[in-house]
Design a protein around this motif. Structure first.
Motif, PDB file in Angstrom:
ATOM      1  N   ASP A  83      -4.589  -7.751  -0.977  1.00  0.00           N
ATOM      2  CA  ASP A  83      -4.160  -9.071  -0.548  1.00  0.00           C
ATOM      3  C   ASP A  83      -4.294 -10.042  -1.721  1.00  0.00           C
ATOM      4  O   ASP A  83      -5.188  -9.915  -2.548  1.00  0.00           O
ATOM      5  CB  ASP A  83      -5.055  -9.584   0.593  1.00  0.00           C
ATOM      6  CG  ASP A  83      -4.882  -8.767   1.868  1.00  0.00           C
ATOM      7  OD1 ASP A  83      -4.017  -7.856   1.885  1.00  0.00           O
ATOM      8  OD2 ASP A  83      -5.614  -9.037   2.832  1.00  0.00           O
ATOM      9  N   HIS A  84      -3.391 -10.997  -1.747  1.00  0.00           N
ATOM     10  CA  HIS A  84      -3.474 -12.066  -2.739  1.00  0.00           C
ATOM     11  C   HIS A  84      -3.133 -13.359  -2.016  1.00  0.00           C
ATOM     12  O   HIS A  84      -2.743 -13.345  -0.839  1.00  0.00           O
ATOM     13  CB  HIS A  84      -2.490 -11.830  -3.888  1.00  0.00           C
ATOM     14  CG  HIS A  84      -2.799 -10.585  -4.679  1.00  0.00           C
ATOM     15  ND1 HIS A  84      -3.843 -10.511  -5.562  1.00  0.00           N
ATOM     16  CD2 HIS A  84      -2.206  -9.363  -4.676  1.00  0.00           C
ATOM     17  CE1 HIS A  84      -3.880  -9.287  -6.095  1.00  0.00           C
ATOM     18  NE2 HIS A  84      -2.903  -8.573  -5.573  1.00  0.00           N
ATOM     19  N   CYS A 121      -4.366 -17.383  -7.695  1.00  0.00           N
ATOM     20  CA  CYS A 121      -4.835 -16.583  -6.569  1.00  0.00           C
ATOM     21  C   CYS A 121      -6.338 -16.791  -6.486  1.00  0.00           C
ATOM     22  O   CYS A 121      -7.063 -16.492  -7.431  1.00  0.00           O
ATOM     23  CB  CYS A 121      -4.503 -15.107  -6.784  1.00  0.00           C
ATOM     24  SG  CYS A 121      -5.324 -14.017  -5.588  1.00  0.00           S
ATOM     25  N   ILE A 123      -8.478 -15.293  -4.801  1.00  0.00           N
ATOM     26  CA  ILE A 123      -9.250 -14.050  -4.662  1.00  0.00           C
ATOM     27  C   ILE A 123      -9.548 -13.454  -6.034  1.00  0.00           C
ATOM     28  O   ILE A 123     -10.605 -12.872  -6.257  1.00  0.00           O
ATOM     29  CB  ILE A 123      -8.487 -13.028  -3.797  1.00  0.00           C
ATOM     30  CG1 ILE A 123      -8.150 -13.632  -2.428  1.00  0.00           C
ATOM     31  CG2 ILE A 123      -9.289 -11.734  -3.639  1.00  0.00           C
ATOM     32  CD1 ILE A 123      -7.198 -12.786  -1.599  1.00  0.00           C
ATOM     33  N   HIS A 124      -8.609 -13.621  -6.948  1.00  0.00           N
ATOM     34  CA  HIS A 124      -8.745 -12.976  -8.258  1.00  0.00           C
ATOM     35  C   HIS A 124      -8.677 -13.947  -9.423  1.00  0.00           C
ATOM     36  O   HIS A 124      -8.407 -13.548 -10.556  1.00  0.00           O
ATOM     37  CB  HIS A 124      -7.657 -11.911  -8.422  1.00  0.00           C
ATOM     38  CG  HIS A 124      -7.652 -10.922  -7.310  1.00  0.00           C
ATOM     39  ND1 HIS A 124      -6.686 -10.885  -6.330  1.00  0.00           N
ATOM     40  CD2 HIS A 124      -8.539  -9.944  -7.002  1.00  0.00           C
ATOM     41  CE1 HIS A 124      -6.970  -9.917  -5.465  1.00  0.00           C
ATOM     42  NE2 HIS A 124      -8.076  -9.336  -5.853  1.00  0.00           N
ATOM     43  N   MET A 131      -6.143 -14.731 -12.242  1.00  0.00           N
ATOM     44  CA  MET A 131      -4.808 -14.534 -11.684  1.00  0.00           C
ATOM     45  C   MET A 131      -4.149 -15.893 -11.470  1.00  0.00           C
ATOM     46  O   MET A 131      -4.271 -16.488 -10.397  1.00  0.00           O
ATOM     47  CB  MET A 131      -4.916 -13.740 -10.375  1.00  0.00           C
ATOM     48  CG  MET A 131      -3.597 -13.256  -9.827  1.00  0.00           C
ATOM     49  SD  MET A 131      -3.854 -12.076  -8.491  1.00  0.00           S
ATOM     50  CE  MET A 131      -2.131 -11.844  -7.988  1.00  0.00           C
TER      51      MET A 131
HETATM   52 CU    CU Z   1      -4.969 -11.953  -6.277  1.00  0.00          CU
END
Ligand code: CU
Length: 139
Positions: A83-84, A121, A123-124, A131
């Motif tokens: 997931d992103h 992103c 998450i990352h 990201m």
């Molecule tokens: Cu991501």
């Protein structure tokens, strides 16, 4: 937030003025391939067409930094296995949450106003590393 942003913003619009393709007014700029500036935006790729694709991979956006004309439809597609999300660095007028951007999902938006639209992103990455990507909208 980021006090330098307004200054960098103006610089960006100047520096990234498309190396080729736009009929040449005031071509005093060197039009070498890679531009960089204080705000770290490098390798901005000019994209033609009414619709352009940005791929979310694990864990990068590709092409990360693009330049398009106002009104271009931007389509992000999650081609990774994770997931992103796509979150604007400034404001919340656009973007997509991870629940709507799982592998195989797409997210589409259109920028009608010239400007530099940075995103990341969460998450990352953070707002300025990991990201991250940007859409430079210019006439
Ligand atoms: Cu991501």
């Amino acid at each position: 937030m980021r006090p330098r942003l307004a200054v960098a913003f103006a610089g960006l619009l100047f520096v990234t003025a498309c190396g080729g393709g736009n009929g040449g007014s005031g071509d005093g700029l060197s039009s070498g391939g890679t531009d960089s500036n204080d705000d770290g935006l490098t390798d901005v790729v000019h994209m033609d067409g009414s619709e352009v694709d940005v791929t979310a991979l694990d864990n990068t956006f590709r092409v990360a930094n693009i330049e398009v004309k106002p009104g271009t439809k931007i389509v992000w597609e999650n081609k990774g296995r994770n997931d992103h999300d796509v979150l604007p660095v400034s404001g919340d007028a656009w973007g997509v949450q991870p629940s709507d951007f799982t592998p195989g999902d797409t997210y589409t938006t259109t920028f009608d106003q010239p400007g530099v639209y940075r995103y990341y992103c969460s998450i990352h990455g953070t707002t300025d590393q990991g990201m991250v990507g940007s859409v430079v909208v210019s006439e």
